[in-house]
Write an enzyme that holds these catalytic residues in place. Structure first.
Site, PDB file in Angstrom:
ATOM      1  N   THR A  14       0.815  -1.217   0.000  1.00 39.69           N
ATOM      2  CA  THR A  14       0.000   0.000   0.000  1.00 39.69           C
ATOM      3  C   THR A  14       0.847   1.266   0.000  1.00 39.69           C
ATOM      4  OG1 THR A  14      -1.802  -1.130   1.172  1.00 39.69           O
ATOM      5  CG2 THR A  14      -1.774   1.272   1.258  1.00 39.69           C
ATOM      6  N   GLU A 121       9.729  10.156   8.670  1.00 37.42           N
ATOM      7  CA  GLU A 121       8.492  10.895   8.921  1.00 37.42           C
ATOM      8  C   GLU A 121       7.259  10.011   8.787  1.00 37.42           C
ATOM      9  OE1 GLU A 121       6.541  13.451  10.425  1.00 37.42           O
ATOM     10  OE2 GLU A 121       8.206  14.614   9.603  1.00 37.42           O
ATOM     11  N   ILE A 128       0.934  13.869   8.422  1.00 43.72           N
ATOM     12  CA  ILE A 128       1.264  14.993   9.300  1.00 43.72           C
ATOM     13  C   ILE A 128       2.780  15.054   9.499  1.00 43.72           C
ATOM     14  CG2 ILE A 128       0.933  16.029  11.576  1.00 43.72           C
ATOM     15  CD1 ILE A 128      -1.648  14.429  11.833  1.00 43.72           C
ATOM     16  N   GLU A 182      -3.797  -3.325   8.693  1.00 41.10           N
ATOM     17  CA  GLU A 182      -3.039  -4.458   8.182  1.00 41.10           C
ATOM     18  C   GLU A 182      -3.908  -5.718   8.197  1.00 41.10           C
ATOM     19  OE1 GLU A 182      -0.050  -4.216   7.012  1.00 41.10           O
ATOM     20  OE2 GLU A 182       0.497  -2.203   7.692  1.00 41.10           O
ATOM     21  N   LYS A 197       5.045   4.808  17.959  1.00 38.08           N
ATOM     22  CA  LYS A 197       5.105   6.170  17.453  1.00 38.08           C
ATOM     23  C   LYS A 197       5.407   7.159  18.576  1.00 38.08           C
ATOM     24  CE  LYS A 197       1.894   5.135  13.681  1.00 38.08           C
ATOM     25  NZ  LYS A 197       0.537   5.354  13.131  1.00 38.08           N
TER      26      LYS A 197
END
Length: 325
Positions: A14, A121, A128, A182, A197
């Site tokens: 993806t 990133e 974002i 997923e 994250k």
């Protein structure tokens, strides 16, 4: 490095396809995708003009390839590819939050030991540009707290359950079909994805490698129809909220479904959107909202990192202060 750069791409799922589509919209960039490494060569490929291989060495050992972009879901393999590419003096871009979040001590060493760039990133906020912001302007504002929705899949599922009264299973299946979740959604729905994250953001915000073992995690699978009805009765919504903050010299972390009211900026952040607030001592609160999942938002984040690599950008983080148990 040569003026025209060659890219070696790992993964064509993806995000990989989203990145190649985003790159086509910027033909002025002095780059070409030289090779793409995938697990299976027998799958039909739309981009027949691209060169596919199942041998990682064709990219890692190719001296003509300047930039390696890693977009696979295997954290262990990703770590090997990234390290090998950096050792071979190639710039690296990654979207693998699990690999980065669980290997930050190693990542800190990569930043100090190698002269090439390592940017990621797309591993945190999707569309974002939050890592770039935290690592740059906000870094000098003395960050005290980070809070937000960091998993577009979980937010999409909870939104469908609350707005359209879908079952968890139906909402998950739809998220998977749309490419937000997923095929194995455990990392997304359990909160582990968001905790990885958070650890990456904490590293850039606080200059510390933080263990997420003590992070409070609660899966969105635990949200019941009764919970949703109670929240609605109170004029609230249930959101998958990730929080990390410095308290009395320590770091507190949690990822869990929480009820929020209309006064909370997260109240109106629905579907696959992400939102992050950064609290600072100097300039107060900063809020960013954008697409947190999907091919083009994440692929576009990879593209922005590519532009930064081409301009010679490196993260400001040098050496982690300490490892917090």
């Amino acid at each position: 490095m040569k003026n025209h750069k060659k890219i070696g791409l790992f993964g064509f799922g993806t995000v990989g396809q989203g990145f190649t589509e985003a790159l086509k919209k910027h033909p002025h960039l002095p780059v070409d995708i030289e090779k793409i490494c995938v697990k299976r060569l027998d799958l039909p490929r739309i981009n027949h003009e691209l060169y596919f291989t199942d041998n990682p060495s064709e990219i890692l050992d190719d001296s003509d390839i300047d930039i390696v972009i890693e977009l696979i879901d295997d954290a262990n393999a990703a770590k090997q590819f990234v390290e090998s590419a950096l050792i071979n003096k190639k710039h690296v871009i990654s979207a693998n939050k699990k690999m980065i979040g669980e290997s930050l001590d190693q990542v800190a060493l990569w930043h100090t030991e190698h002269s090439t760039s390592f940017l990621y990133e797309a591993a945190v906020g999707g569309g974002i540009p939050i890592v770039h912001s935290v690592d740059g302007f906000l870094k000098n504002q003395e960050i005290t707290k980070i809070r937000g929705i960091l998993n577009g899949s979980s937010n999409y599922i909870l939104t469908q359950m609350q707005q359209n009264k879908w079952t968890y299973e139906k909402a998950l299946n739809d998220a998977q079909k749309k490419g937000f979740a997923e095929s194995n959604p455990v990392l997304d729905v359990s909160g582990m994805d968001a905790s990885n994250k958070l650890s990456i953001l904490a590293y850039h915000a606080f200059g510390e490698v933080t263990s997420m073992k003590s992070c409070e995690l609660k899966s969105i699978e635990e949200v019941t129809e009764t919970d949703i009805k109670k929240a609605k009765h109170q004029g609230k919504k249930i959101k998958p909220i990730a929080t990390i903050e410095k308290i009395n010299g320590g770091i507190h972390c949690s990822v869990k479904p929480e009820k929020v009211g209309p006064q909370d900026y997260l109240f109106s952040v629905d579907f696959e959107n992400n939102a992050i607030s950064i609290d600072t001592l100097t300039s107060g609160q900063h809020i960013a909202i954008g697409k947190g999942a999907g091919a083009l938002p994440t692929g576009s984040a990879v593209l922005e990192d590519l532009k930064r690599v081409l301009s010679g950008h490196r993260y400001a983080v040098k050496e982690a202060k300490k490892v917090l148990a």
